[in-house]
Design a protein around this motif. Structure first.
Motif, short mmCIF file in Angstrom:
data_model
loop_
_atom_site.label_atom_id
_atom_site.label_comp_id
_atom_site.label_asym_id
_atom_site.label_seq_id
_atom_site.Cartn_x
_atom_site.Cartn_y
_atom_site.Cartn_z
N PRO A 44 1.00 -1.26 0.20
CA PRO A 44 -0.02 0.05 0.01
C PRO A 44 0.91 1.21 0.09
O PRO A 44 1.70 1.37 0.64
N GLN A 45 0.51 2.33 -0.94
CA GLN A 45 1.27 3.49 -0.92
C GLN A 45 0.79 4.86 -0.43
O GLN A 45 1.37 5.91 -0.58
N GLY A 46 -0.50 4.47 0.12
CA GLY A 46 -1.38 5.95 0.59
C GLY A 46 -1.63 6.52 -0.65
O GLY A 46 -1.73 6.11 -1.54
N TYR A 47 -2.08 7.89 -0.40
CA TYR A 47 -2.50 8.80 -1.52
C TYR A 47 -1.38 9.25 -2.37
O TYR A 47 -0.39 9.99 -1.69
N LYS A 48 -1.61 9.12 -3.47
CA LYS A 48 -0.32 9.62 -4.34
C LYS A 48 -0.89 10.35 -5.44
O LYS A 48 -2.17 10.40 -5.87
N GLY A 49 0.02 11.31 -6.35
CA GLY A 49 -0.49 12.00 -7.28
C GLY A 49 -0.64 11.02 -8.73
O GLY A 49 0.21 10.16 -8.59
N ILE A 50 -1.75 11.13 -9.25
CA ILE A 50 -1.70 10.10 -10.24
C ILE A 50 -2.09 10.58 -11.54
O ILE A 50 -2.58 11.88 -11.77
N VAL A 51 -1.57 10.07 -12.54
CA VAL A 51 -1.70 10.67 -14.14
C VAL A 51 -2.42 9.55 -14.76
O VAL A 51 -2.56 8.31 -14.74
N ARG A 52 -3.01 10.23 -16.00
CA ARG A 52 -3.55 9.13 -16.93
C ARG A 52 -2.48 8.96 -18.23
O ARG A 52 -2.26 9.98 -18.97
N VAL A 53 -2.12 7.65 -18.33
CA VAL A 53 -1.32 7.37 -19.44
C VAL A 53 -1.98 6.78 -20.70
O VAL A 53 -2.74 5.76 -20.44
N THR A 54 -2.11 7.48 -21.74
CA THR A 54 -2.87 7.10 -22.99
C THR A 54 -1.93 6.67 -24.25
O THR A 54 -1.04 7.66 -24.37
N ALA A 55 -2.41 5.54 -24.82
CA ALA A 55 -1.78 5.14 -26.03
C ALA A 55 -2.09 5.62 -27.16
O ALA A 55 -3.36 6.00 -27.23
N GLN A 56 -1.57 5.73 -28.31
CA GLN A 56 -2.08 6.34 -29.54
C GLN A 56 -3.40 5.54 -30.01
O GLN A 56 -4.05 5.84 -30.87
#
Length: 714
Positions: A272-284
């Protein structure tokens, strides 16, 4: 030559030095000779290339050995200095007969601009040897003994030899007794003071101009220990398991996920990592997933592919703002090397027949099931695949599917199967592929896809270009199911919507028929070894042109907010696992040389987290001084706990360095010894048991090389 006086116990010995080695031995302006005069127990006199030693027999014998070892050291090409003379004598005073200063002091690790980095004491050599021989090495000892410096030199050496692909340097940031969030300045300004010793050592070993480039490329990473934890995905993120997609937050150690080879791989750790900054990775191709900003991705650049190199591992935040090279995508993502291997399950209807019915069949429930096609080959294949039915032709393209002769008053077998699958009564816009066909063996999934493409799909062939496959449907659920099939077989699928509004009507028997629903058009690329068609005319056309290997590239990385996250470790050799939309990502540190400095200031949980991040073809060196613990609130040091828990495990080595190995100013060794005596005598404040544990390592802790190194250097 040696002469001994039996009465006074004195002796004289003459040693001839090869003329070409005299200058190297005595040093410029005889600096080494003056050191020998002050350090040797026997008197030393030099005339030309002849050295005469006078004194007690034992002193002369010891001095002879020193001279012989120094000559051997000079013969190796090692420049002799007063410090090396003193270090050689220290080694000879502590070592067994078989230990040679030449073997220790000529072990060059790195050489840059005339500066050579090598072990300077016997303990340091055993420490360096342990790093070569073991996957995890703990270097324990006071400040100034070269623990971290030598480990970093070995890391740079491994990188230059291409034994590893990256170096990761980390240390806990607790020395100030403050939380980083309360310190002034930007994030970089908060962190850099804690990491400055690591940066300084890097500049000693590498070209300063090359270091920023290596760090930008992710080849060298310097970060606080807390940042090593953040390679994670939100709890709600789906990962692929042998039973289908499952939330990563529900996984436990011992569960299985799907690896890059399509096979199940065991989950070895859940953190478990607690609350983290999250990003969305999108492929082409539209495939997308969520992860933390420092989640790891294996990617290729065009240069990597051109040079036939393996993937590099970058954090998501390292790729932000750097996703394009001219008009090309910069980072290519790895693809499944083989179709996903779900377990085979029995199905009530031949999978190819199911694909044909979903494509050109009618199972609306108002009449007997029917099938429409201009290809008699498909009608014949459907009739052969469904026992107990026949296809009765009504027109050039329409067939009614009825019971076979002799079936009596039994119900239509196909109708009953469709009811069991939940498909009876569905129309074009509501059709779907039942889950028991989606989560099944690769040949079942391929057969369903072939049936769909033989009816509602086809090859798209253009002159001078590779062929692809196009499929269309009015069902959003069927669209998603087809994409699932394609991706599970190692392909990519792009889809777009063709709006019904404003579209020119189609024709049926010469009369216009308006479109009542939007259509979803899917462009498909499959691996070369996957044939998407069985229908002869389509298969021949598809094979007539080259097939382009499906690829995925990072299209965008966008910050979406903060979520609770978790990271996992898997047993696969490449540490890759399948996440949403069959994207491949991973969470451990492969092909890396990882150094944890100041490890005495880790907690037990931090140390466990760090050690279990070890990937394949990687090496970990942990350094620390258990007499210098700065943890708040009397927390137990993770370094001390590791020394107690991990003793005796194969491929994990504990090396202890002492004040005799201090290579800073000569007073540092005296200071270390003085404080050690004060602690043993109870002259320092603090918990007595803690002091005693600090100065006495865990039972069984092995000194470097397994010898007594507690004596002071001369």
């Amino acid at each position: 030559m040696s002469d001994e006086n039996p009465v006074g116990g004195t002796a004289t010995s003459s040693v001839e030095i090869p003329p070409e080695l005299v200058v190297g031995l005595l040093g410029a302006a005889d600096v080494n000779l003056r050191t020998l005069e002050s350090q040797l127990p026997a008197d030393i006199h030099v005339r030309g290339n002849k050295i005469t030693l006078t004194g007690q027999s034992a002193d002369v014998a010891a001095s002879e050995r020193v001279i012989a070892e120094l000559v051997a050291l000079v013969r190796t090409g090692t420049p002799l200095s007063p410090d090396l003379v003193r270090e050689s004598m220290s080694i000879l005073s502590d070592a067994a007969e078989s230990e040679s200063p030449a073997a220790v002091l000529s072990l060059d690790i790195l050489s840059r601009r005339g500066k050579v980095i090598r072990p300077k004491t016997l303990n340091q050599k055993h420490y360096v040897d342990a790093i070569d021989k073991n996957t995890i090495v703990f270097g324990l000892g006071p400040a100034g003994t070269g623990k971290t410096y030598l480990a970093m030199a070995k890391a740079v050496q491994a990188l230059q030899r291409k034994d590893v692909e990256r170096i990761i340097l980390t240390r806990p940031a607790v020395e100030a007794g403050e939380r980083l969030g309360f310190l002034p300045g930007s994030l970089s300004e908060k962190i850099d003071p804690y990491l400055r010793p690591l940066y300084d050592a890097l500049h000693d070993m590498l070209d300063p101009e090359a270091i920023p480039k290596l760090m930008e490329a992710g080849v060298i990473e310097v970060a606080p220990l807390a940042y090593m934890r953040g390679r994670a995905q939100p709890l709600s993120t789906n990962v692929l398991t042998p039973a289908g997609f499952r939330k990563i937050g529900d996984l436990e150690v011992g569960d299985e996920v799907i690896g890059s080879d399509g096979k199940p791989t065991e989950v070895l750790g859940v953190y478990p990592q607690g609350y983290k900054g999250i990003v969305r990775v999108t492929a082409q191709d539209g495939a997308t997933t969520l992860c933390s900003e420092d989640h790891l991705w294996a990617v290729y650049t065009r240069g990597d592919r051109r040079r036939n190199k393996g993937p590099r591992v970058l954090m998501a935040k390292e790729m932000i703002g750097n996703l394009r090279a001219a008009h090309y995508h910069r980072y290519e993502l790895p693809m499944l090397s083989a179709p996903v291997q779900f377990s085979r399950h029995d199905v009530p209807l031949d999978p190819y027949a199911l694909g044909l019915i979903l494509g050109d069949g009618c199972v609306s429930g108002r009449t007997s099931p029917s099938f429409s096609t201009t290809d008699p080959e498909l009608a014949t294949a459907l009739e052969a695949a469904v026992p107990g039915v026949v296809l009765r032709r009504k027109s050039d393209i329409d067939y009614v599917i009825t019971r076979a002769a002799g079936a009596g008053r039994d119900k239509n077998p196909l109708s009953e199967i469709m009811r069991g699958l939940g498909l009876w009564g569905t129309k074009s816009a509501t059709k779907f592929i039942p889950n028991r066909y989606l989560i099944n063996s690769s040949d079942v999934r391929l057969a369903v896809l072939q049936g769909l493409l033989d009816t509602d799909g086809g090859p798209v062939v253009q002159a001078g270009r590779t062929s692809r496959v196009q499929y269309s449907t009015t069902s959003a659920e069927l669209r998603d199911d087809v994409i699932f099939l394609v991706q599970s077989l190692g392909g990519v699928a792009y889809w777009r919507t063709r709006s019904a509004e404003g579209r020119r009507p189609g024709l049926a028997k010469g009369r216009p028929v308006p479109y009542n629903a939007n259509a979803y058009v899917i462009d498909i690329r499959l691996p070369e070894n996957v044939m998407p068609f069985r229908l002869t005319r389509k298969a021949e056309r598809y094979e007539a042109s080259a097939v382009k290997t499906p690829k995925r590239y990072v299209e965008s990385i966008d910050y979406v907010g903060t979520e609770e996250a978790v990271c996992i470790k898997v047993a696969a050799d490449d540490s890759l696992y399948v996440t949403e939309d069959f994207l491949l990502t991973h969470n451990t540190l492969n092909n890396a040389f990882i150094i944890l400095d100041e490890a005495q200031n880790t907690t037990g949980e931090q140390m466990k987290m760090f050690l279990t991040r070890l990937g394949f073809n990687s090496k970990i060196v942990v350094t620390g001084d258990i007499t210098q613990i700065d943890l708040p609130g009397g927390a137990q040091s993770g370094l001390r706990a590791a020394a107690r828990i991990l003793q005796g495990i194969d491929d994990i080595h504990f090396s202890e360095l002492t004040s005799a190995d201090v290579v800073r100013h000569r007073l540092v060794a005296d200071i270390v010894d003085a404080y050690g005596r004060a602690e043993e005598n109870g002259q320092l404040t603090g918990n007595r048991a803690e002091r005693r544990a600090s100065t006495h390592p865990a039972p069984g802790a092995q000194r470097a090389g397994g010898i007594n190194t507690g004596g002071r250097r001369r």
